[in-house]
Design a protein around this motif. Structure first.
Motif, PDB file in Angstrom:
ATOM      1  N   PHE A 137       0.636  -1.136   0.108  1.00  0.00           N
ATOM      2  CA  PHE A 137       0.191  -0.066  -0.008  1.00  0.00           C
ATOM      3  C   PHE A 137       0.855   1.337   0.164  1.00  0.00           C
ATOM      4  O   PHE A 137       0.328   2.415  -0.441  1.00  0.00           O
ATOM      5  CB  PHE A 137      -1.039  -0.030   1.010  1.00  0.00           C
ATOM      6  CG  PHE A 137      -2.252  -0.839   0.783  1.00  0.00           C
ATOM      7  CD1 PHE A 137      -3.012  -0.499  -0.065  1.00  0.00           C
ATOM      8  CD2 PHE A 137      -2.137  -2.124   1.551  1.00  0.00           C
ATOM      9  CE1 PHE A 137      -4.125  -1.245  -0.585  1.00  0.00           C
ATOM     10  CE2 PHE A 137      -3.389  -3.246   1.218  1.00  0.00           C
ATOM     11  CZ  PHE A 137      -4.371  -2.575   0.095  1.00  0.00           C
ATOM     12  N   PHE A 158      -7.847  -1.236   3.642  1.00  0.00           N
ATOM     13  CA  PHE A 158      -6.164  -1.105   3.401  1.00  0.00           C
ATOM     14  C   PHE A 158      -5.387  -1.629   4.528  1.00  0.00           C
ATOM     15  O   PHE A 158      -4.240  -1.261   4.493  1.00  0.00           O
ATOM     16  CB  PHE A 158      -6.053   0.412   3.024  1.00  0.00           C
ATOM     17  CG  PHE A 158      -6.859   0.956   1.784  1.00  0.00           C
ATOM     18  CD1 PHE A 158      -7.264  -0.068   0.698  1.00  0.00           C
ATOM     19  CD2 PHE A 158      -7.504   2.059   1.912  1.00  0.00           C
ATOM     20  CE1 PHE A 158      -7.892   0.550  -0.328  1.00  0.00           C
ATOM     21  CE2 PHE A 158      -8.570   2.516   0.936  1.00  0.00           C
ATOM     22  CZ  PHE A 158      -8.550   1.788  -0.353  1.00  0.00           C
ATOM     23  N   SER A 194      -4.523  -3.328  -6.110  1.00  0.00           N
ATOM     24  CA  SER A 194      -5.052  -2.319  -5.270  1.00  0.00           C
ATOM     25  C   SER A 194      -5.361  -1.091  -6.072  1.00  0.00           C
ATOM     26  O   SER A 194      -6.841  -0.669  -5.887  1.00  0.00           O
ATOM     27  CB  SER A 194      -3.612  -2.090  -4.228  1.00  0.00           C
ATOM     28  OG  SER A 194      -3.111  -2.980  -3.655  1.00  0.00           O
TER      29      SER A 194
END
Length: 309
Positions: free
Chosen positions: A55, A91, A242
């Protein structure tokens, strides 16, 4: 909640257009293949660290996208609290739960649990927003989940529910609940008119902050496994699973509502199983074929245009 009586996304849907179907297909494929990438991450690097690297790269790409397109970046404190909640649910904590759950739960069973997001979204949508559940959508969700159970029945019956398996199962259920809770919060954010790109970038940023804190608390080594498998899976999970997949899914959330968008999770295992057939030589059984038919039938029920009078 003050917005409980407002129209939910998808309630006034007049049909499924080509763009929506494209977003749906992209979400199913990108996340369906991601299970392979997640398995490739397990081993040398701590799960929390792998999710952090994923991330950090994804957030950097999202911010570059936001700045390049001139989207709004400043928001009031109340919106930042929502962004932080989305970051925790979508996330960070959901992925950590599944990474650790995947250490003791077979991949097929893991996918089955995550497919319950379609059902959890229905329940949470009703509890949080008082959103009416269409009987057709509910039936489609039940049929789809039953199909996934048939599809992975050999793995389910062979899982051996010892303490480690039960712990892994609980973690996967928790991860699915985090994911669905994030759906609810994201719906509130989008209803407030916050640009999707900006909201996602901030959510990923707060998610990274949570992950960084967790890694520091656990004393994890800040390392990356220098192999083609690990780095390649990291790049795919950051960009494909993502940035692109979350943008597709959160757009679907706005277009279809949580119940119908969440049904995409029912098809993830089918994509993963197809890839396994091509790469790992998975052998299809009669139960597996029945499961595919049921899952696809449920998908048609959920996505079919509502009858109009």
């Amino acid at each position: 909640m003050s917005h409980a009586s407002a129209a939910m996304p998808g309630q006034s849907l007049k049909g499924i257009d080509g763009t929506t179907l494209g977003l749906y297909a992209a979400t199913v494929f990108l996340w369906g293949v991601s299970w392979i990438g997640i398995r490739a991450q397990l081993g040398v690097v701590a799960p929390e660290m792998s999710v952090l690297w994923r991330f950090l790269l994804a957030a950097a790409l999202m911010w570059a996208w936001v700045l390049a397109t001139g989207h709004r970046v400043r928001f009031p404190a109340a919106d930042h609290l929502r962004f932080a909640a989305v970051g925790c649910c979508l996330f960070s904590f959901n992925f950590i739960s599944f990474y650790y759950g995947g250490l003791s739960v077979p991949s097929g069973l893991l996918s089955v649990v995550f497919s319950l997001a379609s059902v959890f979204n229905l329940v949470l949508g009703f509890l949080v927003f008082r959103q009416k559940v269409e009987p057709r959508v509910a039936l489609g969700g039940v049929i789809g989940v039953a199909g996934i159970a048939f599809l992975f029945w050999p793995e389910i019956t062979g899982a051996g529910f010892n303490a480690a398996a039960l712990k892994g199962l609980a973690l996967c259920v928790m991860g699915t609940l985090f994911f669905c809770s994030g759906n609810m919060i994201s719906t509130v954010v989008q209803r407030r008119g916050v640009p999707l790109l900006s909201a996602t970038a901030w959510g990923m940023t707060y998610g990274c902050a949570v992950l960084l804190a967790l890694n520091l608390l656990r004393g994890n080594a800040f390392i990356i496994e220098p192999t083609v498998k690990y780095v390649g899976s990291l790049v795919y999970l950051s960009i494909g699973a993502s940035v692109l997949a979350f943008m597709s899914y959160l757009t679907l959330l706005r277009r279809l509502g949580a119940a119908r968008a969440g049904y995409a999770t029912v098809l993830f295992p089918i994509v993963a199983l197809t890839v396994s057939t091509l790469i790992e030589g998975y052998v299809w059984t009669p139960l597996a074929m029945i499961g595919v038919v049921l899952a696809l039938a449920g998908n048609v029920l959920v996505l079919r245009r509502p009858a109009t009078k």
